[in-house]
Design a protein around this motif. Sequence first.
Motif, PDB file in Angstrom:
ATOM      1  N   ALA A  93       1.122  -1.135  -0.091  1.00 53.14           N
ATOM      2  CA  ALA A  93      -0.316   0.091  -0.065  1.00 53.14           C
ATOM      3  C   ALA A  93       0.574   1.369   0.107  1.00 53.14           C
ATOM      4  O   ALA A  93       1.844   1.310   0.581  1.00 53.14           O
ATOM      5  N   ARG A 113      -8.102   6.875  -0.232  1.00 52.66           N
ATOM      6  CA  ARG A 113      -7.968   6.079   0.777  1.00 52.66           C
ATOM      7  C   ARG A 113      -8.316   4.792   0.322  1.00 52.66           C
ATOM      8  O   ARG A 113      -7.382   4.114   0.187  1.00 52.66           O
ATOM      9  N   SER A 117      -5.120   0.872  -1.514  1.00 53.63           N
ATOM     10  CA  SER A 117      -4.904   0.220   0.030  1.00 53.63           C
ATOM     11  C   SER A 117      -4.902  -0.495  -0.680  1.00 53.63           C
ATOM     12  O   SER A 117      -6.327  -1.121  -0.326  1.00 53.63           O
ATOM     13  N   HIS A 179      -4.194   4.301   4.751  1.00 56.51           N
ATOM     14  CA  HIS A 179      -4.084   3.885   3.549  1.00 56.51           C
ATOM     15  C   HIS A 179      -3.559   1.675   3.307  1.00 56.51           C
ATOM     16  O   HIS A 179      -3.295   1.711   2.292  1.00 56.51           O
ATOM     17  N   SER A 181      -3.969  -1.541   3.838  1.00 50.12           N
ATOM     18  CA  SER A 181      -4.349  -2.287   2.935  1.00 50.12           C
ATOM     19  C   SER A 181      -5.654  -3.284   3.973  1.00 50.12           C
ATOM     20  O   SER A 181      -6.837  -3.051   3.926  1.00 50.12           O
TER      21      SER A 181
END
Length: 188
Positions: A93, A113, A117, A179, A181
């Motif tokens: 990410a 976001r 991600s 951010h 994952s």
Amino acid sequence: MAGDLDFTEPAERFAVSLLGVTLRLNGVGGVIVETEAYDAEDPASHAFRGPTARNAVMFGPPGRAYVYRSYGLHWCLNLVCGPQPGAAVLIRALAPTDGLAVMAQRRGLSAARLLCSGPGRLCQALGITVAQNGLCVTEPPFELLAPAAPPAEILVGPRIGLTKGVETPWRFGLKGSPHVSKPFPRAG
């Protein structure tokens, strides 16, 4: 900045050293906020069973991009590293900072976001495909930039989506980053 990174470090240490580094491809990218380490002795690694046409880059010189397709759907970017062949760090990410409009267009959304991600989202946003497989990540079209300050706190946890080597805590992330994952497990 690439000279500040030691691509010959073991994968787990190199994965930590990448946190906070800015990664760009053709000027599009952001700050690395999540990584996962893999080496040739790791049963979850593509290198575990030795060299193949797919993983050949992992057995070449450190500092190269190893790009592969996950589940036939998404590209994933790894940076080859390690004192021995067969190690790489998956870039899971980024916090997007550069080329947001380009990323939004490629991803078909504008929520910052969600742009980078996850490894598949990140590659789609940056335009990474098999065309970058084997390229040196310290030269254009790649760019790696040192962070302004070292990361304040790093989270450690199990890697995601594995059936082998699940117990190896080689997933790393920047604490507090929206951010990443997936959330890291709570400690204690």
